[in-house]
Design a protein around this motif. Structure first.
Motif, PDB file in Angstrom:
ATOM      1  N   VAL A  34       0.810  -1.211   0.000  1.00  0.00           N
ATOM      2  CA  VAL A  34       0.000   0.000   0.000  1.00  0.00           C
ATOM      3  C   VAL A  34       0.843   1.261   0.000  1.00  0.00           C
ATOM      4  N   SER A  35       2.149   1.129   0.086  1.00  0.00           N
ATOM      5  CA  SER A  35       2.999   2.315   0.091  1.00  0.00           C
ATOM      6  C   SER A  35       2.973   2.973  -1.283  1.00  0.00           C
ATOM      7  N   ASN A  36       3.370   4.231  -1.311  1.00  0.00           N
ATOM      8  CA  ASN A  36       3.418   4.974  -2.572  1.00  0.00           C
ATOM      9  C   ASN A  36       4.830   5.051  -3.148  1.00  0.00           C
ATOM     10  N   ALA A  37       5.794   4.638  -2.347  1.00  0.00           N
ATOM     11  CA  ALA A  37       7.185   4.693  -2.796  1.00  0.00           C
ATOM     12  C   ALA A  37       7.383   3.769  -3.992  1.00  0.00           C
ATOM     13  N   GLY A  38       7.980   4.300  -5.048  1.00  0.00           N
ATOM     14  CA  GLY A  38       8.278   3.508  -6.225  1.00  0.00           C
ATOM     15  C   GLY A  38       7.093   3.231  -7.118  1.00  0.00           C
ATOM     16  N   LYS A  39       5.957   3.876  -6.859  1.00  0.00           N
ATOM     17  CA  LYS A  39       4.743   3.635  -7.648  1.00  0.00           C
ATOM     18  C   LYS A  39       4.546   4.747  -8.693  1.00  0.00           C
ATOM     19  N   ALA A 536       9.312   9.703   6.184  1.00  0.00           N
ATOM     20  CA  ALA A 536      10.298  10.410   5.363  1.00  0.00           C
ATOM     21  C   ALA A 536      10.441   9.745   3.996  1.00  0.00           C
ATOM     22  N   ALA A 537      10.459   8.419   3.980  1.00  0.00           N
ATOM     23  CA  ALA A 537      10.569   7.701   2.707  1.00  0.00           C
ATOM     24  C   ALA A 537       9.339   7.928   1.840  1.00  0.00           C
ATOM     25  N   GLU A 538       8.155   7.923   2.459  1.00  0.00           N
ATOM     26  CA  GLU A 538       6.921   8.169   1.714  1.00  0.00           C
ATOM     27  C   GLU A 538       6.884   9.588   1.153  1.00  0.00           C
ATOM     28  N   ALA A 539       7.352  10.548   1.950  1.00  0.00           N
ATOM     29  CA  ALA A 539       7.361  11.946   1.500  1.00  0.00           C
ATOM     30  C   ALA A 539       8.258  12.110   0.283  1.00  0.00           C
ATOM     31  N   ARG A 540       9.385  11.425   0.283  1.00  0.00           N
ATOM     32  CA  ARG A 540      10.283  11.515  -0.876  1.00  0.00           C
ATOM     33  C   ARG A 540       9.612  10.930  -2.120  1.00  0.00           C
ATOM     34  N   ALA A 541       8.853   9.856  -1.940  1.00  0.00           N
ATOM     35  CA  ALA A 541       8.187   9.216  -3.079  1.00  0.00           C
ATOM     36  C   ALA A 541       7.071  10.084  -3.643  1.00  0.00           C
ATOM     37  N   ALA A 542       6.399  10.829  -2.756  1.00  0.00           N
ATOM     38  CA  ALA A 542       5.247  11.628  -3.187  1.00  0.00           C
ATOM     39  C   ALA A 542       5.647  13.007  -3.693  1.00  0.00           C
ATOM     40  N   ALA A 543       6.910  13.361  -3.566  1.00  0.00           N
ATOM     41  CA  ALA A 543       7.353  14.714  -3.946  1.00  0.00           C
ATOM     42  C   ALA A 543       7.188  14.938  -5.445  1.00  0.00           C
TER      43      ALA A 543
END
Length: 543
Positions: A34-39, A536-543
């Protein structure tokens, strides 16, 4: 004011500290990553503002100041031109903060909503105290879902996994310019979509918008004026005013228990001292507000208030409903609540006993906290594309903005039956008391972007507008809004409990203020540090 204060504004943790993942998780089984990182992230829906009746004072999108309407518009417009439903049954499960609605055959408001939507809307209301358990049971059962399932911002375990597994992916129908097929949904501000967030890069819901101010301090202006308290006060003047009004059977502050043992009110004091809104983000890292010196200063003030006897003696055990009643009748001079409780229902309860106002922060370095921009969101059971489009049309109708005939029906009912209009004022009838959108909460299927309009109370609306103009330019958002976190989904309640219990222990004298760093250390070890890394990792992915 009602138990919505538990979930609104700064968030749904013990006191608004652990929010950020509006779509935190839900239900058992496999919902995938469900994470957004890498999507590949679905675009946020395009924002197309509604050109409605001109306000008496304009809003400001850059600061979150709402448009002011002192009077009700004389000329309304229609925002929905096509037929909404197909005549079928539509089931919806929503939270409720009132008594159960009257049966459909005796409920003219419900009948009018069904006629306007061209469906047989079957609303299953879940009382607020039972909401967490009912939703957890629903998600774990694997049984057939209602067509529409409304989620509050309450961080239920494994919610995002459940939603991704069981609910319709709405991205292709809402992302970017696709939302323009639903003009009232396109009128929802971008901050509401971002506050709801994505799951695995996709859009799974329709946000229920709330204004930018987070939990705010509502005050009895008459009591404060009698105590000589200025509108723009400093910390010493605030403390003195709270002590001055705390005589006989009156007290300055009405605190109350919130979820996991915290105390309503910490957000006002933390923001007054310039503490970050739940989290701060700098250099790619996330830092929790509880770890800051400003937050500990806020705790020290709350302890001072308690030591001075300025708080109601039941504050350690009272519910928000109990304390609201004390505020309505003038027993307490102030209480913290979600900004959305600035509503006609609140003013009706106060019944002109005093002037209602909002307190301004008491330091020049204040950073008032913004809300997530949502109260929750509506999701849909997986279905054929045509049915999903119909469910979106229902949300679109109920999200119609102020100044439309659709808004009037959803919020006030049928003219001449539930309300009358006279010289720019909507006046509700006796029938409205038992047939309205609180008792039949269609407002939790779709809701309009809020404006400042309080029928029959234009001066209170003006005071709120002046407060927003003075306070919101300095306000700060929570950078974790809309982000995913496995730790928050699985341990959010436990982390809230640690901080909430610590606040209560310090405020009521069971522990000294100096104990706070140890409480924070326990929170970090229990998962707080891991939570910060994941956000922090999610924020980087959503930037």
């Amino acid at each position: 004011m009602d138990r919505r204060s538990l979930f609104k504004a700064a968030g749904v943790g013990a006191f608004g500290l652990a929010t950020g993942s509006v779509l935190g998780a839900c239900g058992g089984g496999s919902g995938g990553d469900v994470s957004n990182a890498g999507k590949d992230l679905a675009a946020w829906p395009s924002y197309v503002p509604f050109a409605g009746p001109p306000p008496d004072a304009p809003g400001d999108e850059s600061t979150g100041v709402q448009a002011l309407y002192r009077d009700y518009p004389a000329d309304l417009v229609r925002s929905v031109q096509e037929t909404v439903g197909d005549g079928s049954d539509v089931t919806a499960m929503v939270v409720s903060y009132g008594a159960p609605p009257k049966a459909l055959e005796k409920n003219r408001y419900w009948q009018a909503i069904n006629q306007a939507l061209n469906v047989n809307l079957k609303v299953v209301v879940v009382p607020d105290p039972e909401y967490a358990q009912k939703m957890t049971t629903l998600m774990a059962s694997g049984s057939d879902l209602p067509d529409i399932v409304m989620f509050t911002n309450l961080n239920l375990p494994r919610r995002a996994e459940f939603i991704r597994r069981s609910c319709a992916d709405l991205s292709d129908l809402l992302a970017g310019d696709a939302v323009k097929d639903y003009p009232n949904l396109a009128n929802l501000p971008t901050y509401a979509w971002k506050g709801m967030g994505r799951i695995g890069g996709r859009i799974y819901g329709v946000p229920l918008e709330r204004p930018m101010p987070a939990n705010s301090l509502f005050v009895n202006r008459d009591m404060l004026n009698a105590a000589g308290a200025p509108v723009n006060w400093d910390k010493d003047q605030y403390l003195a005013a709270m002590a001055e009004v705390s005589t006989g059977n009156h007290w300055g502050i009405g605190w109350y228990k919130t979820l996991f043992g915290g105390l309503g009110g910490i957000t006002y004091h933390a923001g007054s001292f310039g503490a970050p809104n739940t989290w701060s983000s700098s250099g790619g890292g996330f830092t929790h507000t509880a770890t800051t010196g400003e937050f500990q200063e806020a705790l020290a003030v709350m302890r001072q208030l308690a030591d001075a006897g300025s708080q109601h003696p039941d504050s350690a055990t009272a519910s928000s409903t109990d304390m609201q009643n004390f505020f309505y009748n003038g027993t307490v001079a102030s209480m913290s609540n979600g900004f959305g409780s600035l509503a006609l229902q609140t003013l009706t309860q106060i019944d002109d006993r005093f002037g209602l106002d909002l307190a301004r922060p008491y330091t020049p370095d204040a950073t008032p906290w913004q809300s997530s921009g949502t109260f929750g969101f509506a999701t849909f059971k997986k279905a054929a594309p045509d049915r999903i489009r119909m469910l979106l049309r229902i949300c679109d109708y109920l999200s119609a903005p102020f100044g439309t005939t659709e808004y009037e029906l959803a919020n006030y009912g049928v003219e001449g039956v539930h309300f009358t209009k006279d010289d720019g004022v909507v006046r509700t009838t006796k029938l409205y008391d038992t047939e309205n959108s609180v008792l039949l909460p269609v407002r939790y299927i779709g809701t309009a972007p809020t404006v400042l309009h309080l029928p029959g109370h234009p001066d209170v609306a003006q005071a709120a507008y002046d407060w927003e103009k003075a306070v919101l330019p300095r306000s700060v958002a929570n950078p974790a809004n809309g982000l995913q976190s496995t730790t928050l989904a699985n341990k959010g309640a436990q982390l809230d409990q640690i901080l909430g219990d610590g606040i209560a222990a310090i405020t009521f004298g069971r522990k000294p203020v100096s104990a706070w760093p140890g409480i924070v250390s326990d929170w970090k070890k229990a998962g707080g540090d891991q939570l910060a890394e994941e956000l922090a990792a999610e924020a980087r992915a959503a930037a």
